[in-house]
Design a protein around this motif. Sequence first.
Motif, PDB file in Angstrom:
ATOM      1  N   ILE A  40       0.860  -1.178   0.000  1.00  0.00           N
ATOM      2  CA  ILE A  40       0.000   0.000   0.000  1.00  0.00           C
ATOM      3  C   ILE A  40       0.901   1.234   0.000  1.00  0.00           C
ATOM      4  CG2 ILE A  40      -0.251  -0.031   2.513  1.00  0.00           C
ATOM      5  CD1 ILE A  40      -3.103   1.061   2.147  1.00  0.00           C
ATOM      6  N   TRP A  41       0.545   2.200  -0.823  1.00  0.00           N
ATOM      7  CA  TRP A  41       1.277   3.469  -0.838  1.00  0.00           C
ATOM      8  C   TRP A  41       0.295   4.554  -1.233  1.00  0.00           C
ATOM      9  CZ3 TRP A  41       1.664  -0.311  -4.459  1.00  0.00           C
ATOM     10  CH2 TRP A  41       1.501   0.030  -5.791  1.00  0.00           C
ATOM     11  N   ASP A  42       0.575   5.763  -0.809  1.00  0.00           N
ATOM     12  CA  ASP A  42      -0.370   6.845  -1.100  1.00  0.00           C
ATOM     13  C   ASP A  42      -0.143   7.388  -2.509  1.00  0.00           C
ATOM     14  OD1 ASP A  42       1.704   8.753  -0.986  1.00  0.00           O
ATOM     15  OD2 ASP A  42       1.052   9.591   0.916  1.00  0.00           O
ATOM     16  N   MET A  43      -1.044   8.246  -2.938  1.00  0.00           N
ATOM     17  CA  MET A  43      -0.963   8.754  -4.313  1.00  0.00           C
ATOM     18  C   MET A  43       0.265   9.642  -4.550  1.00  0.00           C
ATOM     19  SD  MET A  43      -4.113  11.452  -4.352  1.00  0.00           S
ATOM     20  CE  MET A  43      -3.663  12.264  -5.861  1.00  0.00           C
ATOM     21  N   ASP A  44       0.952  10.046  -3.473  1.00  0.00           N
ATOM     22  CA  ASP A  44       2.198  10.794  -3.601  1.00  0.00           C
ATOM     23  C   ASP A  44       3.418   9.874  -3.591  1.00  0.00           C
ATOM     24  OD1 ASP A  44       0.789  13.166  -3.710  1.00  0.00           O
ATOM     25  OD2 ASP A  44       1.030  13.614  -1.576  1.00  0.00           O
ATOM     26  N   GLN A  45       3.166   8.555  -3.711  1.00  0.00           N
ATOM     27  CA  GLN A  45       4.210   7.528  -3.783  1.00  0.00           C
ATOM     28  C   GLN A  45       4.953   7.315  -2.460  1.00  0.00           C
ATOM     29  OE1 GLN A  45       4.285   5.704  -6.661  1.00  0.00           O
ATOM     30  NE2 GLN A  45       2.597   7.017  -7.252  1.00  0.00           N
ATOM     31  N   LYS A  46       4.322   7.658  -1.333  1.00  0.00           N
ATOM     32  CA  LYS A  46       4.937   7.395  -0.030  1.00  0.00           C
ATOM     33  C   LYS A  46       4.542   5.995   0.430  1.00  0.00           C
ATOM     34  CE  LYS A  46       3.381  11.104   2.117  1.00  0.00           C
ATOM     35  NZ  LYS A  46       2.576  11.844   1.141  1.00  0.00           N
ATOM     36  N   LEU A  47       5.541   5.202   0.824  1.00  0.00           N
ATOM     37  CA  LEU A  47       5.353   3.844   1.312  1.00  0.00           C
ATOM     38  C   LEU A  47       5.227   3.841   2.829  1.00  0.00           C
ATOM     39  CD1 LEU A  47       8.172   2.212  -0.837  1.00  0.00           C
ATOM     40  CD2 LEU A  47       5.716   2.092  -1.280  1.00  0.00           C
ATOM     41  N   LEU A  48       4.659   2.772   3.367  1.00  0.00           N
ATOM     42  CA  LEU A  48       4.512   2.653   4.817  1.00  0.00           C
ATOM     43  C   LEU A  48       5.699   1.906   5.416  1.00  0.00           C
ATOM     44  CD1 LEU A  48       0.740   1.684   5.079  1.00  0.00           C
ATOM     45  CD2 LEU A  48       1.780   3.952   4.977  1.00  0.00           C
ATOM     46  N   TYR A  49       6.164   2.388   6.559  1.00  0.00           N
ATOM     47  CA  TYR A  49       7.204   1.696   7.299  1.00  0.00           C
ATOM     48  C   TYR A  49       7.028   2.006   8.779  1.00  0.00           C
ATOM     49  CZ  TYR A  49       9.849   6.128   7.468  1.00  0.00           C
ATOM     50  OH  TYR A  49      10.238   7.417   7.691  1.00  0.00           O
ATOM     51  N   LEU A 150      -8.514   6.763   6.670  1.00  0.00           N
ATOM     52  CA  LEU A 150      -7.088   6.538   6.799  1.00  0.00           C
ATOM     53  C   LEU A 150      -6.373   7.559   5.915  1.00  0.00           C
ATOM     54  CD1 LEU A 150      -5.239   4.422   8.134  1.00  0.00           C
ATOM     55  CD2 LEU A 150      -5.341   3.145   5.998  1.00  0.00           C
ATOM     56  N   CYS A 151      -5.300   8.159   6.441  1.00  0.00           N
ATOM     57  CA  CYS A 151      -4.604   9.181   5.652  1.00  0.00           C
ATOM     58  C   CYS A 151      -3.119   9.206   5.973  1.00  0.00           C
ATOM     59  CB  CYS A 151      -5.200  10.566   5.905  1.00  0.00           C
ATOM     60  SG  CYS A 151      -4.821  11.254   7.525  1.00  0.00           S
ATOM     61  N   THR A 152      -2.390   9.790   5.047  1.00  0.00           N
ATOM     62  CA  THR A 152      -0.994  10.115   5.288  1.00  0.00           C
ATOM     63  C   THR A 152      -0.904  11.640   5.331  1.00  0.00           C
ATOM     64  OG1 THR A 152      -0.473  10.162   2.932  1.00  0.00           O
ATOM     65  CG2 THR A 152      -0.123   8.069   4.088  1.00  0.00           C
ATOM     66  N   SER A 153       0.192  12.120   5.842  1.00  0.00           N
ATOM     67  CA  SER A 153       0.450  13.546   5.832  1.00  0.00           C
ATOM     68  C   SER A 153       0.972  13.928   4.452  1.00  0.00           C
ATOM     69  CB  SER A 153       1.497  13.888   6.897  1.00  0.00           C
ATOM     70  OG  SER A 153       1.905  15.228   6.774  1.00  0.00           O
ATOM     71  N   ALA A 154       0.712  15.144   4.051  1.00  0.00           N
ATOM     72  CA  ALA A 154       1.269  15.632   2.789  1.00  0.00           C
ATOM     73  C   ALA A 154       2.794  15.694   2.877  1.00  0.00           C
ATOM     74  CB  ALA A 154       0.690  17.001   2.444  1.00  0.00           C
ATOM     75  N   ARG A 155       3.323  15.793   4.107  1.00  0.00           N
ATOM     76  CA  ARG A 155       4.777  15.790   4.313  1.00  0.00           C
ATOM     77  C   ARG A 155       5.253  14.349   4.481  1.00  0.00           C
ATOM     78  NH1 ARG A 155       4.412  19.999   8.946  1.00  0.00           N
ATOM     79  NH2 ARG A 155       4.800  18.078  10.056  1.00  0.00           N
ATOM     80  N   ALA A 156       6.428  14.061   4.021  1.00  0.00           N
ATOM     81  CA  ALA A 156       6.992  12.718   4.125  1.00  0.00           C
ATOM     82  C   ALA A 156       7.443  12.400   5.550  1.00  0.00           C
ATOM     83  CB  ALA A 156       8.156  12.567   3.156  1.00  0.00           C
ATOM     84  N   HIS A 157       7.428  11.122   5.868  1.00  0.00           N
ATOM     85  CA  HIS A 157       7.937  10.570   7.122  1.00  0.00           C
ATOM     86  C   HIS A 157       7.129  11.021   8.343  1.00  0.00           C
ATOM     87  CE1 HIS A 157      11.090   9.066   4.573  1.00  0.00           C
ATOM     88  NE2 HIS A 157      11.309  10.297   4.153  1.00  0.00           N
ATOM     89  N   PHE A 176      -3.224  -0.017  -3.859  1.00  0.00           N
ATOM     90  CA  PHE A 176      -3.331  -1.229  -3.079  1.00  0.00           C
ATOM     91  C   PHE A 176      -3.019  -2.381  -4.016  1.00  0.00           C
ATOM     92  CE2 PHE A 176      -6.357  -3.614  -0.040  1.00  0.00           C
ATOM     93  CZ  PHE A 176      -5.500  -3.481   1.040  1.00  0.00           C
ATOM     94  N   GLN A 177      -1.878  -3.082  -3.854  1.00  0.00           N
ATOM     95  CA  GLN A 177      -1.423  -4.083  -4.815  1.00  0.00           C
ATOM     96  C   GLN A 177      -1.082  -5.391  -4.126  1.00  0.00           C
ATOM     97  OE1 GLN A 177       2.547  -3.459  -6.381  1.00  0.00           O
ATOM     98  NE2 GLN A 177       1.816  -3.997  -8.431  1.00  0.00           N
TER      99      GLN A 177
END
Length: 179
Positions: A40-49, A150-157, A176-177
């Motif tokens: 799973i990664w967001d539309m800004d290409q940020k991966l989860l870790y 569920l969301c990510t921040s627009a900022r990385a990390h 989602f792949q």
Amino acid sequence: MPPTSCPVHRAPRRSRAMEAEGFAPCHAPVLQTKVFKYRIWDMDQKLLYLRNDQLVAGHLQGANAALEEKVFWVPNGSFTRARLPVILGIQNGTRCLASPTAPRPTLRLEDADIRTLPGAGEASAPFTFFRTYKDGLWRFESAANPGWYLCTSARAHEPLGLSRGPDATHVLDFYFQLC
């Protein structure tokens, strides 16, 4: 393998004599829940870790790409199937995303077995997210906190979180792949 006996009309009483003869009463079938493994990664290409026991989203390159957490999910039959309810976890499904009901909900990781949660009925709501799909992207709405995604921040990390809607600081759309 000892013989088994399973009367259809009623379960027999067990006795030591029955056990000595190899008699084993039948049990209700165990619910088998298939666990799916996805990226799973967001539309800004940020991966989860995972960082400091928090799930965060960031750009991972080179050797850091190995830090990516795969997301494990199971369908949750305790909710209407048309809403595509899922329970999401990491680390082979031993740590699940949870969002308990609250006026300002938060997202956290909880130690839980992703395979047993679907059998918890309404108690699984904090772990359940409804999936929606549009134009190749997925959104995940909290079952316990309707209208929160569920969301990510627009900022990385930055840590994964929940938001009421997309805005300049939150990304709600994910790829989602299947792994």
